[in-house]
Design a protein around this motif. Structure first.
Motif, mmCIF file in Angstrom:
data_model
loop_
_atom_site.group_PDB
_atom_site.id
_atom_site.type_symbol
_atom_site.label_atom_id
_atom_site.label_comp_id
_atom_site.label_asym_id
_atom_site.label_seq_id
_atom_site.Cartn_x
_atom_site.Cartn_y
_atom_site.Cartn_z
ATOM 1 N N ASN A 109 -5.322 8.818 12.687
ATOM 2 C CA ASN A 109 -5.966 10.093 12.994
ATOM 3 C C ASN A 109 -6.626 10.726 11.777
ATOM 4 N N SER A 110 -6.679 9.997 10.659
ATOM 5 C CA SER A 110 -7.279 10.532 9.435
ATOM 6 C C SER A 110 -8.765 10.212 9.385
ATOM 7 N N VAL A 111 -9.407 10.694 8.374
ATOM 8 C CA VAL A 111 -10.827 10.446 8.164
ATOM 9 C C VAL A 111 -11.131 8.949 8.039
ATOM 10 N N PHE A 112 -10.120 8.139 7.610
ATOM 11 C CA PHE A 112 -10.338 6.707 7.426
ATOM 12 C C PHE A 112 -10.026 5.885 8.668
ATOM 13 N N GLY A 113 -9.273 6.445 9.618
ATOM 14 C CA GLY A 113 -8.994 5.764 10.875
ATOM 15 C C GLY A 113 -7.971 4.647 10.806
ATOM 16 N N GLY A 114 -7.314 4.496 9.680
ATOM 17 C CA GLY A 114 -6.291 3.460 9.544
ATOM 18 C C GLY A 114 -5.699 3.466 8.149
ATOM 19 N N LEU A 115 -4.573 2.780 8.009
ATOM 20 C CA LEU A 115 -3.904 2.698 6.715
ATOM 21 C C LEU A 115 -4.804 1.982 5.716
ATOM 22 N N ILE A 127 0.850 -1.201 0.000
ATOM 23 C CA ILE A 127 0.000 0.000 0.000
ATOM 24 C C ILE A 127 0.884 1.251 0.000
ATOM 25 N N LYS A 128 1.879 1.254 0.874
ATOM 26 C CA LYS A 128 2.776 2.420 0.985
ATOM 27 C C LYS A 128 3.609 2.608 -0.286
ATOM 28 N N PRO A 152 -13.357 1.998 1.956
ATOM 29 C CA PRO A 152 -11.900 1.873 1.995
ATOM 30 C C PRO A 152 -11.458 0.408 2.083
ATOM 31 N N VAL A 153 -10.300 0.138 1.503
ATOM 32 C CA VAL A 153 -9.665 -1.171 1.613
ATOM 33 C C VAL A 153 -8.492 -0.996 2.572
ATOM 34 N N TYR A 154 -8.632 -1.549 3.756
ATOM 35 C CA TYR A 154 -7.627 -1.375 4.799
ATOM 36 C C TYR A 154 -6.493 -2.390 4.663
ATOM 37 N N ALA A 155 -5.353 -2.023 5.214
ATOM 38 C CA ALA A 155 -4.187 -2.906 5.222
ATOM 39 C C ALA A 155 -4.574 -4.251 5.818
ATOM 40 N N GLY A 156 -4.155 -5.315 5.151
ATOM 41 C CA GLY A 156 -4.456 -6.665 5.607
ATOM 42 C C GLY A 156 -5.740 -7.235 5.040
ATOM 43 N N GLU A 157 -6.529 -6.411 4.374
ATOM 44 C CA GLU A 157 -7.809 -6.861 3.817
ATOM 45 C C GLU A 157 -7.577 -7.643 2.525
ATOM 46 N N THR A 158 -8.350 -8.708 2.351
ATOM 47 C CA THR A 158 -8.337 -9.470 1.107
ATOM 48 C C THR A 158 -9.585 -9.104 0.326
ATOM 49 N N VAL A 159 -9.368 -8.741 -0.937
ATOM 50 C CA VAL A 159 -10.446 -8.270 -1.810
ATOM 51 C C VAL A 159 -10.567 -9.235 -2.993
#
Length: 156
Positions: free
Chosen positions: A46-52, A25-26, A102-109
């Motif tokens: 601390n962003s609007v999404f609450g996580g990476l 992601i990074k 949002p697709v968060y870190a660690g999520e499988t899509v």
């Protein structure tokens, strides 16, 4: 075999799944979408999404990668119609892109496509435009992205 059968009009095809790892992601974000919620795990809290979370463009690019890898041949579809097999060309683009969740870190899509229709191109005899519904779903079944894409196909 008809073009509708070859293109599998109305059939949803699973292209595959992808796990969005924090480092990937990074790395994508550094190159293409340098927003803090794609680059820094602590700041993302601390962003609007609450996580990476993955860039929406990262999600869309992953759909394209899996779509190209799958093709029709990978589905076991062989041309059995009259004349030469259709040849896939470039994409004239997409429309109605929606990043729904949002697709968060660690999520499988899981990514899918559904061929919707095809039509001849009046200015290019022997070519058609194939339109697709392009979607992806997270592990809970929620849709995270959708768009309508198109590809040019040479027939006959």
């Amino acid at each position: 075999m008809t073009l509708d059968e070859f293109f599998r009009i109305g059939v949803t095809v699973t292209l595959g799944s992808h796990r969005f790892e924090p480092e990937a992601i990074k790395a994508f974000a550094r190159k293409y979408d340098p927003q803090i919620f794609h680059l820094d795990e602590e700041a993302a809290k601390n962003s609007v999404f609450g996580g990476l979370c993955a860039s929406g463009w990262h999600t869309a690019a992953t759909w394209m990668k899996l779509n190209v890898e799958t093709g029709v041949e990978a589905e076991g579809i062989s041309w059995a119609g009259a004349g030469p097999a259709p040849e896939f060309g470039p994409s004239p683009g997409f429309k109605n892109l929606k990043w729904l969740k949002p697709v968060y870190a660690g999520e499988t899509v899981t990514f899918t496509r559904t061929a919707l229709a095809h039509r001849p191109i009046a200015s290019r005899p022997g070519w058609r435009v194939l339109t697709l519904r392009s979607e992806a779903f997270d592990s809970t079944g929620d849709k995270v992205i959708e768009f309508e894409s198109a590809v040019l196909v040479k027939v006959g």
